[in-house]
Design an enzyme around this catalytic site. Structure first.
Site, PDB file in Angstrom:
ATOM      1  CE  LYS A 125       2.213  -2.368  -4.415  1.00  0.00           C
ATOM      2  NZ  LYS A 125       1.994  -1.987  -3.000  1.00  0.00           N
ATOM      3  CD  GLN A 128       0.742  -9.035  -2.646  1.00  0.00           C
ATOM      4  OE1 GLN A 128       1.398  -9.687  -3.439  1.00  0.00           O
ATOM      5  NE2 GLN A 128      -0.514  -8.747  -2.855  1.00  0.00           N
ATOM      6  CG  ASP A 145      -1.861  -1.212   1.206  1.00  0.00           C
ATOM      7  OD1 ASP A 145      -2.215  -1.689   0.119  1.00  0.00           O
ATOM      8  OD2 ASP A 145      -2.205  -1.690   2.302  1.00  0.00           O
ATOM      9  N   GLY A 172      -4.613  -4.295  -3.735  1.00  0.00           N
ATOM     10  CA  GLY A 172      -5.617  -3.279  -4.048  1.00  0.00           C
ATOM     11  C   GLY A 172      -4.853  -2.023  -4.397  1.00  0.00           C
ATOM     12  CG  HIS A 173      -2.119  -1.935  -6.912  1.00  0.00           C
ATOM     13  ND1 HIS A 173      -1.165  -2.410  -7.778  1.00  0.00           N
ATOM     14  CD2 HIS A 173      -1.871  -2.557  -5.729  1.00  0.00           C
ATOM     15  CE1 HIS A 173      -0.392  -3.279  -7.143  1.00  0.00           C
ATOM     16  NE2 HIS A 173      -0.803  -3.392  -5.903  1.00  0.00           N
TER      17      HIS A 173
HETATM   18  P1  GDP Z   1      -0.851   0.407  -3.491  1.00  0.00           P
HETATM   19  O1  GDP Z   1      -1.446  -0.877  -3.039  1.00  0.00           O
HETATM   20  O2  GDP Z   1       0.618   0.457  -3.278  1.00  0.00           O
HETATM   21  O3  GDP Z   1      -1.238   0.772  -4.892  1.00  0.00           O
HETATM   22  O4  GDP Z   1      -1.459   1.532  -2.528  1.00  0.00           O
HETATM   23  P2  GDP Z   1      -3.018   1.680  -2.105  1.00  0.00           P
HETATM   24  O5  GDP Z   1      -3.768   2.206  -3.263  1.00  0.00           O
HETATM   25  O6  GDP Z   1      -3.506   0.439  -1.470  1.00  0.00           O
HETATM   26  O7  GDP Z   1      -2.886   2.755  -0.931  1.00  0.00           O
HETATM   27  C1  GDP Z   1      -2.371   4.006  -1.153  1.00  0.00           C
HETATM   28  C2  GDP Z   1      -3.428   5.047  -0.789  1.00  0.00           C
HETATM   29  O8  GDP Z   1      -2.828   6.325  -0.743  1.00  0.00           O
HETATM   30  C3  GDP Z   1      -4.528   5.177  -1.817  1.00  0.00           C
HETATM   31  O9  GDP Z   1      -5.701   5.559  -1.165  1.00  0.00           O
HETATM   32  C4  GDP Z   1      -4.033   6.292  -2.728  1.00  0.00           C
HETATM   33  O10 GDP Z   1      -5.066   6.957  -3.420  1.00  0.00           O
HETATM   34  C5  GDP Z   1      -3.384   7.181  -1.730  1.00  0.00           C
HETATM   35  N1  GDP Z   1      -2.257   7.994  -2.216  1.00  0.00           N
HETATM   36  C6  GDP Z   1      -1.261   7.659  -3.076  1.00  0.00           C
HETATM   37  N2  GDP Z   1      -0.349   8.652  -3.157  1.00  0.00           N
HETATM   38  C7  GDP Z   1      -0.786   9.647  -2.341  1.00  0.00           C
HETATM   39  C8  GDP Z   1      -0.253  10.912  -1.969  1.00  0.00           C
HETATM   40  O11 GDP Z   1       0.814  11.332  -2.387  1.00  0.00           O
HETATM   41  N3  GDP Z   1      -0.982  11.631  -1.059  1.00  0.00           N
HETATM   42  C9  GDP Z   1      -2.161  11.191  -0.532  1.00  0.00           C
HETATM   43  N4  GDP Z   1      -2.791  11.959   0.340  1.00  0.00           N
HETATM   44  N5  GDP Z   1      -2.680   9.999  -0.876  1.00  0.00           N
HETATM   45  C10 GDP Z   1      -1.990   9.232  -1.750  1.00  0.00           C
HETATM   46  P1  IMO Z   2      -0.944  -4.132  -2.254  1.00  0.00           P
HETATM   47  O1  IMO Z   2      -0.509  -4.667  -3.607  1.00  0.00           O
HETATM   48  C1  IMO Z   2      -0.987  -4.575   2.062  1.00  0.00           C
HETATM   49  C2  IMO Z   2      -0.948  -8.663   3.648  1.00  0.00           C
HETATM   50  C3  IMO Z   2      -2.196  -9.088   4.376  1.00  0.00           C
HETATM   51  C4  IMO Z   2      -1.597 -10.039   5.391  1.00  0.00           C
HETATM   52  C5  IMO Z   2      -0.503 -10.735   4.594  1.00  0.00           C
HETATM   53  C6  IMO Z   2      -0.893 -12.067   4.002  1.00  0.00           C
HETATM   54  O2  IMO Z   2      -2.249  -3.450  -2.283  1.00  0.00           O
HETATM   55  O3  IMO Z   2       0.147  -3.353  -1.625  1.00  0.00           O
HETATM   56  P2  IMO Z   2      -2.484 -12.737   1.990  1.00  0.00           P
HETATM   57  O4  IMO Z   2      -3.931 -12.483   1.757  1.00  0.00           O
HETATM   58  O5  IMO Z   2      -1.591 -12.202   0.939  1.00  0.00           O
HETATM   59  O6  IMO Z   2      -2.198 -14.186   2.280  1.00  0.00           O
HETATM   60  O7  IMO Z   2      -2.155 -11.944   3.353  1.00  0.00           O
HETATM   61  O8  IMO Z   2      -0.167  -9.834   3.536  1.00  0.00           O
HETATM   62  N1  IMO Z   2      -1.169  -8.150   2.271  1.00  0.00           N
HETATM   63  C7  IMO Z   2      -1.130  -6.853   1.946  1.00  0.00           C
HETATM   64  N2  IMO Z   2      -0.993  -5.762   2.714  1.00  0.00           N
HETATM   65  N3  IMO Z   2      -1.088  -4.450   0.719  1.00  0.00           N
HETATM   66  C8  IMO Z   2      -1.212  -5.542  -0.064  1.00  0.00           C
HETATM   67  O9  IMO Z   2      -1.205  -5.474  -1.396  1.00  0.00           O
HETATM   68  C9  IMO Z   2      -1.271  -6.814   0.549  1.00  0.00           C
HETATM   69  N4  IMO Z   2      -1.416  -8.070   0.076  1.00  0.00           N
HETATM   70  C10 IMO Z   2      -1.328  -8.867   1.146  1.00  0.00           C
HETATM   71  O10 IMO Z   2      -2.844  -7.995   4.990  1.00  0.00           O
HETATM   72  O11 IMO Z   2      -0.990  -9.321   6.431  1.00  0.00           O
HETATM   73 MG    MG Z   3      -2.944  -1.589  -1.766  1.00  0.00          MG
END
Ligand code: GDP
Ligand code: IMO
Ligand code: MG
Length: 421
Positions: free
Chosen positions: A16, A223, A13, A40-41
């Site tokens: 990416k 991840q 998270d 979840g991106h």
């Molecule tokens: P990922 O899994 O690495 O793609 O990250 P996620 O989407 O799960 O979580 C990142 C969260 O931060 C999302 O809600 C994005 O919309 C948000 N986000 C990404 N970059 C920024 C930033 O520079 N500032 C803020 N406030 N939110 C951001």
């Molecule tokens: P993105 O791509 C954050 C974590 C789960 C748990 C562990 C194992 O959005 O960054 P799993 O379901 O993979 O067997 O769970 O890994 N986990 C993540 N945490 N971002 C993710 O993906 C994750 N994918 C798995 O919360 O701790």
């Molecule tokens: Mg994510």
């Protein structure tokens, strides 16, 4: 050849999706190579806000093609729903999304077993997303997996499914779950296959042709490096390799073809699920609340803490990261003081992340450096010089501690809220 890998350098998270959406316009292909819909991106651009789980985040550029590599595990119902919602948003998916026929399928029993194993482990549970990720990768490695390519051979998918259900129903029954019915699952998966068939291909020729034609590839890890089964905090990790090197096996790219590795890192740190988060702010303070988030996949709370340079130094050097994409700097604008973890102490002695196992990591004492915050809205900054001097100093401090250049700074979730240095 031009192959760039985008990699999360923390516990997932990191942003990416945001980084890929910002960069992908300069690429011909984006691809996923590991994980599944545990990812979840989030992408925020002129088309809307999207939380995507399986389709590469480059899908929003009409000329970019998107590959779902053999290293990805697929829950077909989730993928179908995702493709439908992209289509509903006016995004063309036909002849743009290519799914590897080698990709393994998440079956209903994988999700059930994920839940039953977690339940059995009680307080020692990993805190998985319960999407069946651990069990499907275990089956892949144990030669018990089902793949799209099994549909190409008359009767093969049905035979394999029957064998697996015989095995899995015994395990499920022993753990107190309900037996699964062959006919129901078989017809369900035949339906999924029929729907997705136009997208399922052997991706090898596409990748090879692209590499030879000097096309540009952007490979999007799922991840984060710290969730890697080998180098992360085992057993609080995920089921597939999350290192940059996973892109080679997970898509079919020669290691030598990788030309750049970009690490995405949050300006602080979060973690969802079990396992140590050494810089976590565990109290109920407004600071703790401000660094918590809601997870994109499960809606759980992401625990939050200060930037951990020990961890990011480790993950970036382990993966050979060339440059960092720093996200969420804007979130830190609300603090008078900001802490940065510069190292760990265990039993009073300095240690590194790699000296400890996941349980010892729970007991370390982070060493913090406190810096003054900038207390100014930076979400409209588009040039490095637009940032207040203290924000610049924060970036440069992280850069020095991690020893990797920070090339991009994100100051908001939107595509354009990005500074290129
Ligand atoms: P990922 O899994 O690495 O793609 O990250 P996620 O989407 O799960 O979580 C990142 C969260 O931060 C999302 O809600 C994005 O919309 C948000 N986000 C990404 N970059 C920024 C930033 O520079 N500032 C803020 N406030 N939110 C951001
Ligand atoms: P993105 O791509 C954050 C974590 C789960 C748990 C562990 C194992 O959005 O960054 P799993 O379901 O993979 O067997 O769970 O890994 N986990 C993540 N945490 N971002 C993710 O993906 C994750 N994918 C798995 O919360 O701790
Ligand atoms: Mg994510």
């Amino acid at each position: 050849m031009s192959v760039t890998v985008i990699l999360g350098t923390q516990w997932g998270d990191e942003g990416k999706g945001k980084a890929v959406d910002y960069l992908a316009g300069n690429f011909d292909y984006t691809a996923r190579f590991n994980g599944g819909n545990n990812a979840g991106h989030t992408v925020v651009n002129e088309l809307g806000t999207f939380k995507i789980h399986l389709v590469p985040s480059g899908i929003f550029y009409p000329r970019v093609r998107c590959l779902i590599g053999n290293g990805v595990v697929i829950d077909p119902a989730v993928l179908i729903e995702e493709i439908e919602s992209l289509c509903n948003a006016g995004i063309k998916t036909e002849k743009r999304i290519f799914i590897s026929a080698r990709a393994h399928l998440i079956m209903p029993y994988h999700k059930i077993l994920d839940g039953l194993y977690e339940q059995a482990k009680g307080a020692g549970a990993t805190g998985t997303t319960r999407r069946g990720i651990g069990p499907v990768f275990a089956d892949k490695m144990g030669y018990n997996g089902l793949r799209w390519s099994d549909f190409a051979e008359e009767g093969l998918f049905a035979n394999k499914l029957r064998t697996q259900l015989d095995l899995k129903n015994k395990i499920i029954a022993a753990l107190g779950g309900d037996a699964l019915d062959f006919e129901k699952i078989y017809s369900e998966y035949c339906g999924y296959y029929a729907t997705l068939k136009p997208y399922i291909v052997e991706t090898y020729p596409i990748v090879q042709k692209g590499l030879h034609a000097k096309k540009k590839f952007l490979l999007e890890q799922a991840q984060g490096a710290m969730l890697d089964p080998d180098w992360g905090t085992y057993p609080f990790v995920t089921g597939s390799t999350t290192l940059a090197s996973a892109a080679t096996a997970g898509l079919g790219v020669p290691p030598r073809a990788i030309t750049q590795i970009i690490g995405v890192t949050k300006a602080y740190i979060t973690r969802v699920g079990g396992g140590a988060l050494p810089t976590e702010i565990k109290d109920e303070s407004p600071t703790a609340k401000a660094l918590q988030e809601v997870a994109a996949t499960t809606g759980r709370i992401r625990r939050g803490g200060w930037f951990d340079a020990e961890v990011v130094h480790f993950s970036t050097h382990l993966n050979g990261v060339d440059a960092l994409f720093l996200t969420k700097l804007d979130v830190l604008s609300q603090f008078d003081e900001i802490k940065i973890c510069t190292g760990y102490k265990f039993n009073g002695k300095p240690v590194h992340y790699y000296d400890l196992n996941a349980y010892q990591l729970e007991q370390i004492e982070p060493v913090f450096r406190t810096v003054r915050g900038w207390r100014e809205d930076i979400t409209q900054a588009r040039k490095y010089s637009d940032l207040p001097p203290r924000a610049q100093r924060y970036i440069e401090t992280i850069e020095k501690l991690v020893d990797v250049p920070i090339k991009w700074v994100s100051v908001g979730p939107e595509r354009e809220a990005t500074i290129k240095r």
